[in-house]
Design a protein around this motif. Structure first.
Motif, PDB file in Angstrom:
ATOM      1  N   GLU A   1     -25.478  13.745  41.818  1.00  0.00           N
ATOM      2  CA  GLU A   1     -26.854  13.453  41.434  1.00  0.00           C
ATOM      3  C   GLU A   1     -27.413  12.298  42.251  1.00  0.00           C
ATOM      4  N   ARG A   2     -26.559  11.290  42.525  1.00  0.00           N
ATOM      5  CA  ARG A   2     -27.038  10.153  43.312  1.00  0.00           C
ATOM      6  C   ARG A   2     -27.414  10.588  44.727  1.00  0.00           C
ATOM      7  N   LEU A   3     -26.603  11.425  45.332  1.00  0.00           N
ATOM      8  CA  LEU A   3     -26.901  11.923  46.676  1.00  0.00           C
ATOM      9  C   LEU A   3     -28.159  12.773  46.693  1.00  0.00           C
ATOM     10  N   LEU A   4     -28.285  13.665  45.740  1.00  0.00           N
ATOM     11  CA  LEU A   4     -29.456  14.541  45.684  1.00  0.00           C
ATOM     12  C   LEU A   4     -30.733  13.732  45.467  1.00  0.00           C
ATOM     13  N   ARG A   5     -30.643  12.670  44.673  1.00  0.00           N
ATOM     14  CA  ARG A   5     -31.822  11.832  44.437  1.00  0.00           C
ATOM     15  C   ARG A   5     -32.236  11.129  45.728  1.00  0.00           C
ATOM     16  N   PHE A   6     -31.266  10.631  46.479  1.00  0.00           N
ATOM     17  CA  PHE A   6     -31.575   9.972  47.754  1.00  0.00           C
ATOM     18  C   PHE A   6     -32.217  10.969  48.721  1.00  0.00           C
ATOM     19  N   LEU A   7     -31.633  12.156  48.833  1.00  0.00           N
ATOM     20  CA  LEU A   7     -32.174  13.165  49.749  1.00  0.00           C
ATOM     21  C   LEU A   7     -33.559  13.623  49.308  1.00  0.00           C
ATOM     22  N   ASP A   8     -33.763  13.723  47.997  1.00  0.00           N
ATOM     23  CA  ASP A   8     -35.069  14.117  47.481  1.00  0.00           C
ATOM     24  C   ASP A   8     -36.119  13.054  47.804  1.00  0.00           C
ATOM     25  N   ASP A   9     -35.760  11.783  47.630  1.00  0.00           N
ATOM     26  CA  ASP A   9     -36.684  10.695  47.964  1.00  0.00           C
ATOM     27  C   ASP A   9     -37.033  10.722  49.452  1.00  0.00           C
ATOM     28  N   CYS A  10     -36.027  10.978  50.288  1.00  0.00           N
ATOM     29  CA  CYS A  10     -36.282  11.058  51.741  1.00  0.00           C
ATOM     30  C   CYS A  10     -37.174  12.252  52.066  1.00  0.00           C
ATOM     31  N   GLY A  11     -36.982  13.352  51.316  1.00  0.00           N
ATOM     32  CA  GLY A  11     -37.816  14.531  51.529  1.00  0.00           C
ATOM     33  C   GLY A  11     -39.263  14.271  51.197  1.00  0.00           C
ATOM     34  N   HIS A  12     -39.508  13.569  50.090  1.00  0.00           N
ATOM     35  CA  HIS A  12     -40.889  13.206  49.718  1.00  0.00           C
ATOM     36  C   HIS A  12     -41.500  12.271  50.747  1.00  0.00           C
ATOM     37  N   GLU A  13     -40.681  11.339  51.236  1.00  0.00           N
ATOM     38  CA  GLU A  13     -41.169  10.392  52.240  1.00  0.00           C
ATOM     39  C   GLU A  13     -41.553  11.124  53.526  1.00  0.00           C
ATOM     40  N   LYS A  14     -40.727  12.103  53.927  1.00  0.00           N
ATOM     41  CA  LYS A  14     -41.016  12.879  55.140  1.00  0.00           C
ATOM     42  C   LYS A  14     -42.298  13.679  54.980  1.00  0.00           C
ATOM     43  N   ALA A  15     -42.472  14.286  53.799  1.00  0.00           N
ATOM     44  CA  ALA A  15     -43.681  15.074  53.551  1.00  0.00           C
ATOM     45  C   ALA A  15     -44.923  14.189  53.569  1.00  0.00           C
ATOM     46  N   ALA A  16     -44.818  13.000  52.983  1.00  0.00           N
ATOM     47  CA  ALA A  16     -45.961  12.081  52.960  1.00  0.00           C
ATOM     48  C   ALA A  16     -46.308  11.620  54.372  1.00  0.00           C
ATOM     49  N   ARG A  17     -45.292  11.421  55.191  1.00  0.00           N
ATOM     50  CA  ARG A  17     -45.529  10.984  56.564  1.00  0.00           C
ATOM     51  C   ARG A  17     -46.269  12.064  57.356  1.00  0.00           C
ATOM     52  N   LYS A  18     -45.910  13.313  57.119  1.00  0.00           N
ATOM     53  CA  LYS A  18     -46.591  14.416  57.809  1.00  0.00           C
ATOM     54  C   LYS A  18     -48.061  14.507  57.411  1.00  0.00           C
ATOM     55  N   GLN A  19     -48.324  14.271  56.114  1.00  0.00           N
ATOM     56  CA  GLN A  19     -49.698  14.380  55.629  1.00  0.00           C
ATOM     57  C   GLN A  19     -50.592  13.281  56.193  1.00  0.00           C
ATOM     58  N   THR A  20     -50.006  12.102  56.445  1.00  0.00           N
ATOM     59  CA  THR A  20     -50.812  10.980  56.932  1.00  0.00           C
ATOM     60  C   THR A  20     -50.842  10.910  58.458  1.00  0.00           C
ATOM     61  N   ARG A  21     -50.092  11.778  59.138  1.00  0.00           N
ATOM     62  CA  ARG A  21     -50.053  11.758  60.592  1.00  0.00           C
ATOM     63  C   ARG A  21     -51.414  12.211  61.150  1.00  0.00           C
ATOM     64  N   PRO A  22     -52.003  11.453  62.085  1.00  0.00           N
ATOM     65  CA  PRO A  22     -53.296  11.858  62.636  1.00  0.00           C
ATOM     66  C   PRO A  22     -53.184  13.136  63.450  1.00  0.00           C
ATOM     67  N   THR A  23     -54.219  13.949  63.383  1.00  0.00           N
ATOM     68  CA  THR A  23     -54.232  15.197  64.143  1.00  0.00           C
ATOM     69  C   THR A  23     -55.127  15.047  65.352  1.00  0.00           C
ATOM     70  N   ALA A  24     -55.075  16.062  66.207  1.00  0.00           N
ATOM     71  CA  ALA A  24     -55.883  16.026  67.447  1.00  0.00           C
ATOM     72  C   ALA A  24     -57.359  16.077  67.138  1.00  0.00           C
ATOM     73  N   HIS A  25     -57.741  16.543  65.928  1.00  0.00           N
ATOM     74  CA  HIS A  25     -59.152  16.685  65.564  1.00  0.00           C
ATOM     75  C   HIS A  25     -59.626  15.553  64.650  1.00  0.00           C
ATOM     76  N   ALA A  26     -58.766  14.547  64.466  1.00  0.00           N
ATOM     77  CA  ALA A  26     -59.162  13.458  63.573  1.00  0.00           C
ATOM     78  C   ALA A  26     -60.405  12.763  64.114  1.00  0.00           C
ATOM     79  N   GLY A  27     -61.338  12.504  63.212  1.00  0.00           N
ATOM     80  CA  GLY A  27     -62.557  11.792  63.578  1.00  0.00           C
ATOM     81  C   GLY A  27     -63.667  12.695  64.083  1.00  0.00           C
ATOM     82  N   VAL A  28     -63.379  14.028  64.197  1.00  0.00           N
ATOM     83  CA  VAL A  28     -64.430  14.943  64.684  1.00  0.00           C
ATOM     84  C   VAL A  28     -65.352  15.286  63.531  1.00  0.00           C
TER      85      VAL A  28
END
Length: 277
Positions: A250-277
């Protein structure tokens, strides 16, 4: 007497140039001490750099910054003191199992007699349960048997450090469990310091003395280290019935799950080529 600093990894950094010629830091300050005879697993999401760390320890990948010391000596490139078992055994198809193991034995024991080399290779194959199949070619062996040859080839070198890069990843679950016990049996007898790269949480908990959890890449490093308090030799039935197994899991799965959420959040906030258009 056990050496608690048998494998020392200090400030390990790995950079690759990106398409613009700027350095992309994949590993950013990986630190780890491994006592002699311990089995340590490294786990983390795909792309975090687990195999990059392993190949740097093996001397197959240049180190950008930092150092790796094995038994008091800093490594400089590959050497027989570190043996690697990859996911694919990479056997030469025109050689039978014994000759595939002898390839490494000949280079590591150049002054041994022909008989001594054969004895070393035959003993390694018997150790992994292939005493009756050492004269078979890879095409005559199952996937699990081929991986046993790869394991025999590694332990025949009598390495100080054994590096396992997802060695059971291509195998069915039954064969996977059989080979986990083969490895553990060898380590209980020979006390080889071992690093295991795996994506399998149950495998990590069952086999390890400690589990290193890596943060997301790029700029990955050690996030947490989990101590596994199960006696050796390991008894699968007793461990699976132990409530601590599920607590560790459970401890390992919780760590991996937290990292998964962090990765998903990073993708959502990553600027795109059309940002600001």
């Amino acid at each position: 007497m056990r050496n608690d600093r048998f494998l020392e990894i200090s400030g390990l950094i790995k950079e690759y140039p990106n398409p613009f010629g700027e350095p992309l830091r994949v590993i950013d300050g990986f630190d780890l001490l491994v006592p002699q005879g311990q089995l340590v697993s490294i786990i983390g999401h795909s792309g975090c750099g687990k195999s990059t760390v392993l190949t740097m320890i093996a001397g197959l990948n240049d180190i950008t910054h930092g150092g790796i010391v094995v038994a008091g000596r800093e490594i400089e490139g590959p050497g027989p003191d570190r043996a690697v078992v990859f996911q694919a055994p990479c056997l030469l198809p025109w050689m039978h199992a014994l000759d595939n193991v002898l390839l490494g034995v000949r280079s590591v024991y150049p002054h041994a007699t022909r008989r001594e080399r054969f004895q070393i290779a035959e003993y390694a194959l018997h150790t992994v349960g292939l005493g009756e199949s050492m004269h078979k070619f890879p095409r005559e062996l199952s996937g699990g048997m081929q991986q046993r040859v790869g394991i025999a080839r590694a332990i025949a070198l009598q390495p100080k450090v054994l590096l396992l890069d997802e060695p059971f990843g291509r195998l069915d679950s039954l064969t996977r469990m059989e080979l986990q016990d083969v490895i553990l049996g060898i380590l209980d007898r020979q006390r080889i310091t071992t690093l295991l790269i795996t994506h399998d949480v149950d495998e990590a908990v069952y086999m390890s003395d400690r589990i290193v959890m890596m943060t997301n890449g790029p700029r990955a490093k050690v996030g947490e280290i989990l101590e596994i308090d199960f006696p050796r030799p390991r008894d699968r039935g007793l461990i699976m019935a132990d409530s601590n197994f599920y607590r560790y899991r459970e401890r390992l799965l919780r760590f991996l799950d937290d990292c998964g959420h962090e990765k998903a959040a990073r993708k959502q906030t990553r600027p795109t080529a059309h940002a600001g258009v």
